[in-house]
Write a protein that holds these residues in place. Structure first.
Motif, mmCIF file in Angstrom:
data_model
loop_
_atom_site.group_PDB
_atom_site.id
_atom_site.type_symbol
_atom_site.label_atom_id
_atom_site.label_comp_id
_atom_site.label_asym_id
_atom_site.label_seq_id
_atom_site.Cartn_x
_atom_site.Cartn_y
_atom_site.Cartn_z
ATOM 1 N N LEU A 126 3.492 -22.190 13.000
ATOM 2 C CA LEU A 126 2.318 -22.348 13.854
ATOM 3 C C LEU A 126 2.390 -23.652 14.647
ATOM 4 C CD1 LEU A 126 -0.281 -20.852 14.511
ATOM 5 C CD2 LEU A 126 -1.396 -22.044 12.623
ATOM 6 N N ILE A 127 2.763 -24.733 13.984
ATOM 7 C CA ILE A 127 2.864 -26.024 14.651
ATOM 8 C C ILE A 127 3.983 -26.015 15.689
ATOM 9 C CG2 ILE A 127 3.546 -28.439 14.289
ATOM 10 C CD1 ILE A 127 0.643 -27.893 13.621
ATOM 11 N N SER A 128 5.093 -25.390 15.360
ATOM 12 C CA SER A 128 6.213 -25.309 16.301
ATOM 13 C C SER A 128 5.801 -24.579 17.576
ATOM 14 C CB SER A 128 7.397 -24.595 15.638
ATOM 15 O OG SER A 128 8.469 -24.451 16.549
ATOM 16 N N THR A 129 5.063 -23.495 17.432
ATOM 17 C CA THR A 129 4.577 -22.744 18.592
ATOM 18 C C THR A 129 3.590 -23.572 19.396
ATOM 19 O OG1 THR A 129 4.827 -20.688 17.346
ATOM 20 C CG2 THR A 129 3.457 -20.605 19.316
ATOM 21 N N TYR A 130 2.701 -24.248 18.709
ATOM 22 C CA TYR A 130 1.703 -25.115 19.346
ATOM 23 C C TYR A 130 2.403 -26.191 20.176
ATOM 24 C CZ TYR A 130 -3.121 -27.014 19.257
ATOM 25 O OH TYR A 130 -4.396 -27.412 19.567
ATOM 26 N N GLU A 131 3.372 -26.853 19.573
ATOM 27 C CA GLU A 131 4.092 -27.924 20.258
ATOM 28 C C GLU A 131 4.834 -27.398 21.477
ATOM 29 O OE1 GLU A 131 7.299 -31.511 19.311
ATOM 30 O OE2 GLU A 131 6.584 -30.200 17.707
ATOM 31 N N TYR A 132 5.423 -26.222 21.357
ATOM 32 C CA TYR A 132 6.152 -25.622 22.481
ATOM 33 C C TYR A 132 5.231 -25.447 23.689
ATOM 34 C CZ TYR A 132 8.298 -21.938 25.308
ATOM 35 O OH TYR A 132 8.788 -21.203 26.358
ATOM 36 N N HIS A 133 4.035 -24.912 23.461
ATOM 37 C CA HIS A 133 3.118 -24.654 24.570
ATOM 38 C C HIS A 133 2.567 -25.949 25.163
ATOM 39 C CE1 HIS A 133 3.176 -20.311 24.486
ATOM 40 N NE2 HIS A 133 2.999 -20.330 23.178
ATOM 41 N N LEU A 134 2.324 -26.959 24.328
ATOM 42 C CA LEU A 134 1.858 -28.236 24.859
ATOM 43 C C LEU A 134 2.918 -28.892 25.735
ATOM 44 C CD1 LEU A 134 -0.660 -28.005 23.052
ATOM 45 C CD2 LEU A 134 -0.378 -30.428 22.527
ATOM 46 N N GLN A 135 4.173 -28.794 25.315
ATOM 47 C CA GLN A 135 5.238 -29.364 26.134
ATOM 48 C C GLN A 135 5.377 -28.613 27.456
ATOM 49 O OE1 GLN A 135 8.625 -31.378 24.611
ATOM 50 N NE2 GLN A 135 8.333 -30.559 22.547
ATOM 51 N N LYS A 136 5.118 -27.312 27.425
ATOM 52 C CA LYS A 136 5.125 -26.541 28.664
ATOM 53 C C LYS A 136 4.039 -27.034 29.617
ATOM 54 C CE LYS A 136 8.269 -23.205 28.561
ATOM 55 N NZ LYS A 136 9.266 -22.999 29.641
ATOM 56 N N LEU A 137 2.847 -27.263 29.088
ATOM 57 C CA LEU A 137 1.756 -27.773 29.908
ATOM 58 C C LEU A 137 2.090 -29.162 30.448
ATOM 59 C CD1 LEU A 137 -1.343 -26.670 27.773
ATOM 60 C CD2 LEU A 137 -0.693 -25.799 30.036
ATOM 61 N N TYR A 138 2.668 -30.001 29.599
ATOM 62 C CA TYR A 138 3.082 -31.335 30.045
ATOM 63 C C TYR A 138 4.091 -31.223 31.183
ATOM 64 C CZ TYR A 138 5.152 -35.998 29.969
ATOM 65 O OH TYR A 138 5.615 -37.249 30.336
ATOM 66 N N GLY A 139 5.019 -30.297 31.056
ATOM 67 C CA GLY A 139 6.024 -30.112 32.098
ATOM 68 C C GLY A 139 5.437 -29.680 33.424
ATOM 69 N N MET A 140 4.242 -29.091 33.387
ATOM 70 C CA MET A 140 3.564 -28.667 34.616
ATOM 71 C C MET A 140 2.560 -29.700 35.104
ATOM 72 S SD MET A 140 3.081 -24.538 34.159
ATOM 73 C CE MET A 140 2.428 -24.571 32.495
ATOM 74 N N GLY A 141 2.546 -30.867 34.471
ATOM 75 C CA GLY A 141 1.716 -31.953 34.973
ATOM 76 C C GLY A 141 0.559 -32.366 34.095
ATOM 77 N N ALA A 142 0.284 -31.657 33.013
ATOM 78 C CA ALA A 142 -0.817 -32.025 32.126
ATOM 79 C C ALA A 142 -0.489 -33.326 31.393
ATOM 80 C CB ALA A 142 -1.068 -30.915 31.114
ATOM 81 N N ARG A 143 -1.479 -34.201 31.290
ATOM 82 C CA ARG A 143 -1.264 -35.482 30.625
ATOM 83 C C ARG A 143 -2.324 -35.812 29.575
ATOM 84 N NH1 ARG A 143 2.793 -34.502 32.451
ATOM 85 N NH2 ARG A 143 4.253 -35.753 33.690
ATOM 86 N N ARG A 144 -3.536 -35.290 29.737
ATOM 87 C CA ARG A 144 -4.611 -35.618 28.800
ATOM 88 C C ARG A 144 -5.037 -34.353 28.040
ATOM 89 N NH1 ARG A 144 -8.901 -39.563 31.821
ATOM 90 N NH2 ARG A 144 -8.421 -38.322 33.652
ATOM 91 N N PHE A 145 -4.972 -34.450 26.711
ATOM 92 C CA PHE A 145 -5.260 -33.300 25.872
ATOM 93 C C PHE A 145 -6.391 -33.600 24.894
ATOM 94 C CE2 PHE A 145 -0.820 -33.020 27.130
ATOM 95 C CZ PHE A 145 -0.699 -31.687 27.538
ATOM 96 N N GLY A 146 -7.419 -32.764 24.906
ATOM 97 C CA GLY A 146 -8.492 -32.842 23.926
ATOM 98 C C GLY A 146 -8.365 -31.656 22.983
ATOM 99 N N ILE A 147 -7.969 -31.933 21.750
ATOM 100 C CA ILE A 147 -7.718 -30.887 20.764
ATOM 101 C C ILE A 147 -8.924 -30.774 19.825
ATOM 102 C CG2 ILE A 147 -6.158 -30.077 18.961
ATOM 103 C CD1 ILE A 147 -4.802 -30.397 21.684
ATOM 104 N N VAL A 148 -9.380 -29.549 19.598
ATOM 105 C CA VAL A 148 -10.422 -29.321 18.590
ATOM 106 C C VAL A 148 -9.765 -28.636 17.406
ATOM 107 C CG1 VAL A 148 -12.613 -28.202 18.065
ATOM 108 C CG2 VAL A 148 -12.195 -29.098 20.370
ATOM 109 N N ASP A 149 -9.853 -29.242 16.231
ATOM 110 C CA ASP A 149 -9.145 -28.691 15.074
ATOM 111 C C ASP A 149 -9.879 -27.484 14.480
ATOM 112 O OD1 ASP A 149 -11.160 -29.620 13.370
ATOM 113 O OD2 ASP A 149 -9.971 -31.224 12.497
ATOM 114 N N VAL A 150 -9.320 -26.922 13.437
ATOM 115 C CA VAL A 150 -9.868 -25.719 12.819
ATOM 116 C C VAL A 150 -10.930 -26.112 11.789
ATOM 117 C CG1 VAL A 150 -9.339 -23.674 11.432
ATOM 118 C CG2 VAL A 150 -7.708 -24.468 13.171
ATOM 119 N N PRO A 151 -12.108 -25.518 11.858
ATOM 120 C CA PRO A 151 -13.162 -25.838 10.886
ATOM 121 C C PRO A 151 -12.870 -25.206 9.528
ATOM 122 C CG PRO A 151 -13.879 -24.072 12.324
ATOM 123 C CD PRO A 151 -12.540 -24.529 12.858
ATOM 124 N N PRO A 152 -13.721 -25.436 8.534
ATOM 125 C CA PRO A 152 -13.544 -24.796 7.225
ATOM 126 C C PRO A 152 -13.900 -23.312 7.320
ATOM 127 C CG PRO A 152 -15.540 -26.117 7.227
ATOM 128 C CD PRO A 152 -14.844 -26.402 8.523
#
Length: 334
Positions: A167-193
């Motif tokens: 799951l983390i590997s997939t998450y990281e892959y997509h974030l790097q894709k967004l970064y490659g397209m110019g994204a620089r600021r990320f607001g992450i909301v984690d998973v609740p209980p």
């Protein structure tokens, strides 16, 4: 989870501070944030209507009682009686509410989005129109955990570790894709209980929270903190904040009264045990004290809970957002 009770005062103080300073907080979000557009990626907790446009999609909320507290009592596709957490974060950032659902404008190209002056909400299940100062809000992971749990009710440690790593590997892959397209600021909301939601609770013979779901959520959240920190060191100019819906919901569950809640187990809208065996539809019961309930339906928070979460993540302490809160992230200069 009794340790959560010691942390409640900071959230209570934040609530009282905001009641006396609401205008200041909104003005700060409007004038100082410096965010020209926000882009949202996530699941049903962030959806503002994308599922309305997906054929064959079972999970929809574009009918009553959903939206009963939205302007004009209009069901929009939000799984809420009113706004969701993304709406409140957008409001604090100076926007009217969440950007529109991507699929609502996909067929008629929106020039405000093309100029990067408004943003768009892709949340549902899943343009190079953004600027480096745009903010990317991501709220995901819960559905993946539910899916894993449904296939394996008693995974061993190796299976749990393999799942989280994938799951983390997939998450990281997509974030790097967004970064490659110019994204620089990320607001992450984690998973609740999520094990404490009415639906899994209704399946539990003890009627308590499903501990395995909460354990997986915590493991995923901790792994997210590590990989986001590592990624920010590797990717030049990347800034981020992780908002802890886990801490926020846990606080409400263990100390509801000081935060204005009285019901943390049963959903406001639904049917069956804990109103967690049925989705919120026009033919099921709906509570009257909606602002006193933590859960709106079998899996999603109420407008009141989302409002508190938005406040805590935007302008709260390190308990609710780190390494900085969303306000500080929005005000970062480039």
């Amino acid at each position: 989870m009794a340790f959560m009770s010691a942390k409640v005062p900071s959230l209570v103080r934040l609530v009282f501070y905001t009641l006396s300073s609401a205008t200041f907080l909104f003005a700060a979000g409007t004038g100082a944030a410096g965010v020209p557009a926000i882009y949202v990626f996530g699941d049903s907790t962030a959806d503002v209507g994308n599922n309305n446009y997906l054929t064959g999609k079972a999970a929809r909320a574009n009918f009553p009682h959903n939206g009963i507290d939205f302007p004009e009592q209009r069901p929009t596709g939000r799984f809420s009686n009113g706004y969701n957490g993304i709406d409140f974060l957008a409001i604090h950032l100076g926007f009217r509410r969440s950007p529109p659902p991507f699929l609502s404008i996909a067929s008629k190209f929106n020039h405000r989005i093309a100029r990067g002056t408004e943003g768009v909400n892709f949340a549902s299940g899943d343009q190079e129109f953004w600027t480096p100062r745009s903010l990317f809000l991501i709220s995901t992971g819960g559905n993946d955990i539910f899916g894993f749990f449904s296939q394996n009710l008693a995974p061993n440690n190796t299976e749990k570790e393999r799942f989280i790593n994938t799951l983390i590997s997939t998450y990281e892959y997509h974030l790097q894709k967004l970064y490659g397209m110019g994204a620089r600021r990320f607001g992450i909301v984690d998973v609740p209980p999520i094990g404490c939601c009415p639906f899994p609770r209704s399946l539990n013979p003890t009627e308590g929270c499903v501990d395995l779901l909460n354990e997986l959520a915590l493991q995923f959240n901790e792994a997210t903190k590590i990989f986001m920190s590592d990624l920010s060191l590797k990717l030049k100019g990347m800034k981020y904040s992780i908002g802890s819906s886990y801490a926020l919901v846990s606080n409400i569950i263990h100390n509801p009264s000081p935060l204005g809640f009285k019901e943390t187990r049963t959903a406001c809208c639904g049917a069956g045990k804990f109103n967690g065996e049925s989705a919120c539809t026009p033919d099921v019961a709906c509570c009257t004290e909606r602002n006193r309930y933590l859960f709106w339906d079998m899996l999603h928070p109420t407008h009141a809970a989302s409002k508190l979460a938005g406040l805590a993540i935007y302008n709260g302490s390190l308990e609710f957002a780190s390494p900085v809160n969303f306000k500080q992230l929005a005000e970062e200069l480039y």
